[in-house]
Design a protein around this motif. Structure first.
Motif, PDB file in Angstrom:
ATOM      1  N   GLY A  47       0.788  -1.219   0.000  1.00 18.71           N
ATOM      2  CA  GLY A  47       0.000   0.000   0.000  1.00 18.71           C
ATOM      3  C   GLY A  47       0.818   1.265   0.000  1.00 18.71           C
ATOM      4  N   ARG A  48       2.124   1.120   0.199  1.00 16.31           N
ATOM      5  CA  ARG A  48       2.992   2.299   0.171  1.00 16.31           C
ATOM      6  C   ARG A  48       3.782   2.340  -1.135  1.00 16.31           C
ATOM      7  NH1 ARG A  48       5.548   2.467   6.282  1.00 16.31           N
ATOM      8  NH2 ARG A  48       3.545   2.476   7.392  1.00 16.31           N
ATOM      9  N   GLN A  49       4.100   3.558  -1.537  1.00 16.06           N
ATOM     10  CA  GLN A  49       4.871   3.741  -2.756  1.00 16.06           C
ATOM     11  C   GLN A  49       5.986   4.749  -2.528  1.00 16.06           C
ATOM     12  OE1 GLN A  49       1.949   4.852  -5.792  1.00 16.06           O
ATOM     13  NE2 GLN A  49       2.118   2.791  -6.630  1.00 16.06           N
ATOM     14  N   LEU A  50       7.114   4.445  -3.132  1.00 18.23           N
ATOM     15  CA  LEU A  50       8.221   5.405  -3.209  1.00 18.23           C
ATOM     16  C   LEU A  50       8.077   6.143  -4.529  1.00 18.23           C
ATOM     17  CD1 LEU A  50      11.010   6.629  -2.458  1.00 18.23           C
ATOM     18  CD2 LEU A  50      12.053   4.627  -3.576  1.00 18.23           C
ATOM     19  N   VAL A  51       7.937   7.457  -4.472  1.00 20.43           N
ATOM     20  CA  VAL A  51       7.753   8.279  -5.657  1.00 20.43           C
ATOM     21  C   VAL A  51       9.009   9.110  -5.871  1.00 20.43           C
ATOM     22  CG1 VAL A  51       6.339  10.043  -6.778  1.00 20.43           C
ATOM     23  CG2 VAL A  51       5.282   8.397  -5.214  1.00 20.43           C
ATOM     24  N   ILE A  52       9.564   9.036  -7.083  1.00 24.81           N
ATOM     25  CA  ILE A  52      10.768   9.793  -7.421  1.00 24.81           C
ATOM     26  C   ILE A  52      10.460  10.689  -8.611  1.00 24.81           C
ATOM     27  CG2 ILE A  52      13.169   9.658  -8.165  1.00 24.81           C
ATOM     28  CD1 ILE A  52      13.386   6.977  -6.761  1.00 24.81           C
ATOM     29  N   ASP A  53      10.568  11.999  -8.403  1.00 23.29           N
ATOM     30  CA  ASP A  53      10.402  12.964  -9.479  1.00 23.29           C
ATOM     31  C   ASP A  53      11.741  13.183 -10.162  1.00 23.29           C
ATOM     32  OD1 ASP A  53       7.723  13.411  -8.774  1.00 23.29           O
ATOM     33  OD2 ASP A  53       8.281  14.926  -7.309  1.00 23.29           O
ATOM     34  N   HIS A  54      11.705  13.456 -11.449  1.00 26.32           N
ATOM     35  CA  HIS A  54      12.979  13.737 -12.120  1.00 26.32           C
ATOM     36  C   HIS A  54      12.746  14.602 -13.349  1.00 26.32           C
ATOM     37  CE1 HIS A  54      12.082  10.446 -15.057  1.00 26.32           C
ATOM     38  NE2 HIS A  54      11.529   9.895 -14.012  1.00 26.32           N
ATOM     39  N   ALA A  55      13.823  15.260 -13.772  1.00 28.39           N
ATOM     40  CA  ALA A  55      13.792  16.138 -14.939  1.00 28.39           C
ATOM     41  C   ALA A  55      14.782  15.617 -15.973  1.00 28.39           C
ATOM     42  CB  ALA A  55      14.153  17.565 -14.535  1.00 28.39           C
ATOM     43  N   GLU A  56      14.536  15.949 -17.231  1.00 25.84           N
ATOM     44  CA  GLU A  56      15.450  15.566 -18.306  1.00 25.84           C
ATOM     45  C   GLU A  56      16.825  16.154 -18.038  1.00 25.84           C
ATOM     46  OE1 GLU A  56      16.571  13.665 -21.787  1.00 25.84           O
ATOM     47  OE2 GLU A  56      14.638  13.572 -20.748  1.00 25.84           O
ATOM     48  N   PRO A  57      17.872  15.313 -17.991  1.00 20.80           N
ATOM     49  CA  PRO A  57      19.224  15.833 -17.710  1.00 20.80           C
ATOM     50  C   PRO A  57      19.610  16.954 -18.675  1.00 20.80           C
ATOM     51  CG  PRO A  57      19.205  13.440 -17.652  1.00 20.80           C
ATOM     52  CD  PRO A  57      17.865  13.846 -18.171  1.00 20.80           C
ATOM     53  N   GLY A  58      20.182  18.012 -18.124  1.00 27.06           N
ATOM     54  CA  GLY A  58      20.640  19.133 -18.935  1.00 27.06           C
ATOM     55  C   GLY A  58      19.552  20.092 -19.362  1.00 27.06           C
ATOM     56  N   SER A  59      18.309  19.808 -18.998  1.00 26.96           N
ATOM     57  CA  SER A  59      17.195  20.660 -19.405  1.00 26.96           C
ATOM     58  C   SER A  59      17.039  21.830 -18.442  1.00 26.96           C
ATOM     59  CB  SER A  59      15.900  19.844 -19.428  1.00 26.96           C
ATOM     60  OG  SER A  59      15.538  19.469 -18.105  1.00 26.96           O
ATOM     61  N   PRO A  60      16.278  22.859 -18.837  1.00 27.05           N
ATOM     62  CA  PRO A  60      15.980  23.948 -17.903  1.00 27.05           C
ATOM     63  C   PRO A  60      15.308  23.454 -16.619  1.00 27.05           C
ATOM     64  CG  PRO A  60      15.425  24.604 -20.137  1.00 27.05           C
ATOM     65  CD  PRO A  60      15.772  23.147 -20.198  1.00 27.05           C
ATOM     66  N   ASN A  61      14.509  22.396 -16.728  1.00 27.39           N
ATOM     67  CA  ASN A  61      13.875  21.850 -15.528  1.00 27.39           C
ATOM     68  C   ASN A  61      14.908  21.262 -14.571  1.00 27.39           C
ATOM     69  OD1 ASN A  61      10.962  22.204 -16.164  1.00 27.39           O
ATOM     70  ND2 ASN A  61      11.442  20.858 -17.876  1.00 27.39           N
ATOM     71  N   ALA A  62      15.923  20.590 -15.131  1.00 28.51           N
ATOM     72  CA  ALA A  62      16.983  20.048 -14.294  1.00 28.51           C
ATOM     73  C   ALA A  62      17.780  21.172 -13.636  1.00 28.51           C
ATOM     74  CB  ALA A  62      17.905  19.158 -15.133  1.00 28.51           C
ATOM     75  N   GLU A  63      18.027  22.236 -14.375  1.00 30.29           N
ATOM     76  CA  GLU A  63      18.737  23.380 -13.806  1.00 30.29           C
ATOM     77  C   GLU A  63      17.923  24.026 -12.693  1.00 30.29           C
ATOM     78  OE1 GLU A  63      19.539  25.923 -17.090  1.00 30.29           O
ATOM     79  OE2 GLU A  63      20.968  24.547 -18.037  1.00 30.29           O
ATOM     80  N   ALA A  64      16.604  24.105 -12.897  1.00 30.97           N
ATOM     81  CA  ALA A  64      15.749  24.686 -11.872  1.00 30.97           C
ATOM     82  C   ALA A  64      15.740  23.825 -10.608  1.00 30.97           C
ATOM     83  CB  ALA A  64      14.329  24.851 -12.412  1.00 30.97           C
ATOM     84  N   LEU A  65      15.724  22.499 -10.766  1.00 26.79           N
ATOM     85  CA  LEU A  65      15.799  21.613  -9.598  1.00 26.79           C
ATOM     86  C   LEU A  65      17.111  21.786  -8.854  1.00 26.79           C
ATOM     87  CD1 LEU A  65      14.335  18.063 -10.409  1.00 26.79           C
ATOM     88  CD2 LEU A  65      13.483  19.756  -8.788  1.00 26.79           C
ATOM     89  N   SER A  66      18.192  21.918  -9.610  1.00 26.19           N
ATOM     90  CA  SER A  66      19.499  22.121  -8.992  1.00 26.19           C
ATOM     91  C   SER A  66      19.529  23.426  -8.204  1.00 26.19           C
ATOM     92  CB  SER A  66      20.583  22.114 -10.074  1.00 26.19           C
ATOM     93  OG  SER A  66      21.853  22.337  -9.509  1.00 26.19           O
TER      94      SER A  66
END
Length: 281
Positions: free
Chosen positions: A244-263
């Motif tokens: 009933g439990r889940q491990l959820v991992i969010d991720h962004a495309e490496p090198g993308s603006p989204n990855a830069e924003a996460l960093s």
């Protein structure tokens, strides 16, 4: 919750279909939206009186064959079909063991070992049981960030944070419906549904639609006050030693603006944590 969950579900799903959706001609004045009972009965190949008894709760144990026929007639997807079977008691239904909301040290260590991706653990009622540092930073606009459904419907930050709020709201309610089919007597789930129904008209309306769906893999479109727009994909993994439990991992495309924003978000969070520990370096 209603004592006629099977009938409520059938009525709600019937109301969402039009004759055109199922290749039937429309006739007469329709007093309510959706298909008539007799139309569903024809599509499923069952007697209309029998189908009426199902909706009214006078018949509660249809056979698996009838349930499959109704699933086809009502155009139910895989999750909704399984939910229908559970409501009718036709699917294996082992009462889930109630667990304490404790996440193992090994799982926490695994999450902390991925500092560049937000990671958190959910239970069926969408309580957030554990987070890593970047997940804390990602959901920092919420106070508290303890339950995804409450964050969506009750926290004012939700409508700004979730760019596609309507989609997020529908998916959240569909996930809780799925959970209710698996564990209808869960006191935490029933209390949560009661609170959301009482305090959110939007939740109450969506809950009555009886949409059922497990977690999807659709992208999250977010707007974080510290870094602006974010589009993240995610993966959800069942926790083997805690059903009933889940491990959820969010991720962004490496090198993308989204990855830069996460960093950048991670760096901002690290500075804030350091300042909180030592405000006068």
């Amino acid at each position: 919750m209603s004592d006629n969950a099977l009938g409520d579900f059938l009525r709600a799903r019937r109301s969402r279909l039009r004759p055109d959706d199922v290749g039937m001609a429309s006739y007469g004045v329709r007093r309510v939206a959706g298909l008539r009972r007799e139309e569903v009965a024809v599509l499923a190949g069952v007697n209309v009186d029998y189908y009426t008894r199902l909706e009214q709760g006078r018949e509660r144990r249809p056979s698996p064959q009838v349930l499959d026929a109704l699933s086809r007639a009502l155009h139910l997807d895989t999750d909704a079909r399984a939910h229908l079977h559970r409501l009718a008691g036709a699917a294996p239904h082992h009462r889930p063991v109630q667990q304490r909301n404790v996440v193992s040290p090994a799982l926490r260590q695994l999450m902390d070992g991925h500092p560049n991706t937000p990671a958190f653990v959910l239970n069926r009622t969408l309580d957030i049981l554990a987070t890593n540092a970047l997940a804390d930073a990602l959901y920092s606009p919420f106070n508290p960030a303890d339950n995804l459904a409450c964050m969506t419907f009750l926290d004012p930050a939700g409508r700004d944070f979730y760019t596609r709020w309507d989609w997020t709201a529908q998916a959240t309610v569909a996930t809780l419906r799925h959970a209710a089919g698996i564990d209808p007597d869960n006191p935490r789930l029933n209390a949560l549904i009661g609170t959301l129904t009482e305090r959110s008209a939007a939740f109450s309306t969506l809950w009555q639609a009886h949409t059922v769906r497990g977690k999807t893999q659709d992208a999250k479109q977010l707007n974080h006050p510290d870094v602006g727009p974010l589009t993240l994909t995610y993966q959800a993994f069942d926790v083997r030693d805690a059903p009933g439990r889940q491990l959820v991992i969010d991720h962004a495309e490496p090198g993308s603006p989204n990855a830069e924003a996460l960093s950048l978000l991670g760096a901002i969070n690290a500075i804030r944590r350091q300042t909180a520990r030592d405000p006068h370096p």
